[in-house]
Scaffold this motif. Sequence first.
Motif, mmCIF file in Angstrom:
data_model
loop_
_atom_site.group_PDB
_atom_site.id
_atom_site.type_symbol
_atom_site.label_atom_id
_atom_site.label_comp_id
_atom_site.label_asym_id
_atom_site.label_seq_id
_atom_site.Cartn_x
_atom_site.Cartn_y
_atom_site.Cartn_z
ATOM 1 N N GLY A 5 -46.131 -49.246 128.236
ATOM 2 C CA GLY A 5 -45.270 -48.370 127.434
ATOM 3 C C GLY A 5 -44.534 -49.161 126.363
ATOM 4 N N ILE A 6 -44.135 -48.477 125.296
ATOM 5 C CA ILE A 6 -43.331 -49.131 124.259
ATOM 6 C C ILE A 6 -42.006 -49.560 124.889
ATOM 7 N N THR A 7 -41.610 -50.804 124.673
ATOM 8 C CA THR A 7 -40.400 -51.334 125.315
ATOM 9 C C THR A 7 -39.586 -52.127 124.310
ATOM 10 N N SER A 8 -38.298 -51.922 124.326
ATOM 11 C CA SER A 8 -37.426 -52.697 123.452
ATOM 12 C C SER A 8 -36.969 -53.944 124.225
ATOM 13 N N LEU A 9 -37.307 -55.115 123.697
ATOM 14 C CA LEU A 9 -37.017 -56.365 124.418
ATOM 15 C C LEU A 9 -35.749 -57.040 123.898
ATOM 16 N N SER A 10 -35.075 -57.752 124.782
ATOM 17 C CA SER A 10 -33.921 -58.567 124.382
ATOM 18 C C SER A 10 -34.405 -59.987 124.135
ATOM 19 N N PRO A 11 -33.764 -60.685 123.152
ATOM 20 C CA PRO A 11 -34.197 -62.057 122.873
ATOM 21 C C PRO A 11 -33.902 -62.991 124.038
ATOM 22 N N LEU A 12 -34.757 -63.978 124.219
ATOM 23 C CA LEU A 12 -34.583 -64.929 125.322
ATOM 24 C C LEU A 12 -33.443 -65.903 125.017
ATOM 25 N N PRO A 13 -32.512 -66.067 125.938
ATOM 26 C CA PRO A 13 -31.504 -67.135 125.767
ATOM 27 C C PRO A 13 -32.172 -68.477 126.087
ATOM 28 N N PRO A 14 -31.556 -69.614 125.707
ATOM 29 C CA PRO A 14 -32.168 -70.914 126.024
ATOM 30 C C PRO A 14 -32.332 -71.135 127.526
ATOM 31 N N LEU A 15 -31.448 -70.518 128.319
ATOM 32 C CA LEU A 15 -31.504 -70.666 129.776
ATOM 33 C C LEU A 15 -31.203 -69.311 130.422
ATOM 34 N N ILE A 16 -31.999 -68.927 131.407
ATOM 35 C CA ILE A 16 -31.743 -67.669 132.116
ATOM 36 C C ILE A 16 -31.138 -68.045 133.465
#
Length: 267
Positions: free
Chosen positions: A114-125
């Motif tokens: 499905g179409i999904t709006s993604l959040s940007p990856l931080p340097p560390l999760i």
Amino acid sequence: MNIKEKYIFDEVEAYRFGFGPLGPPLMSVFMFYLDGLVIDTAQSNMHQYVIEALEGKKIEKVLLTHYHEDHSGNASALSNFFNVNVYGHDITANKMGKDFKIRFYQLYTWGKSGITSLSPLPPLIETERYKLMPIHTPGHSKDHTVYLEENNGWLFSGDLYLGERIKYFRSDEKFKDQIDSIKMILEYDFDALFCAHNPVPEKGKARLAKKLSFLEELYGEVQRLCLKGYSEKAIVKALGNEKDKLVKFVTLGNVSFAQMVRSALES
Ligand SMILES: [Fe+2]
């Protein structure tokens, strides 16, 4: 005959799903869970089982290794059901932000994402107990990203590994980029290789190093034959075997050994 299996490696839960309405599944894929994180989301054809597997757990974030439909298939469903954000590389976000076309064999084996709006990856999760570092590893796909938990030596490797001696590429895979990405990852320390199709819970780094040797050898062979004046077809004939026959047939040539040779020649 669908496959739904659960394995536990240390504190990492691995869920294997395969969709097979007319017999055994053509392929299966793993989704991983640890401490509130879901890493890759399996195929949408198995969405009810994927939700069932995670229901009742603490779910805080969903991470994607790449946009391919066997990894991103339930990103939108999980985001809606658990009310959480999905994180991925910018290129993954671009792909997932609109409808992307898949072939018939992909629709049958995995289903559409499905179409999904993604959040940007931080340097560390960060979770309560772990810290995962996203590392961009293009080659299998442009957006491919792995997640490294350095303190425990865990690498969530998406489709970076797959096996020591892989027999075929998709038409969009890049040979030289895969070699460069694997070399770069081997600079880090890890032991468990949580591959999305073939997890190696121990001595995974050595296995990934073996894949690098295999790819470098094959790359050298292709270049050697090319310099001798062999055509692409003649190289495929000289180096290939019959092991890609079924997958080549099912995918109408989109996945084959010939695609590996083509990509090695293009590099
Ligand atoms: Fe993939």
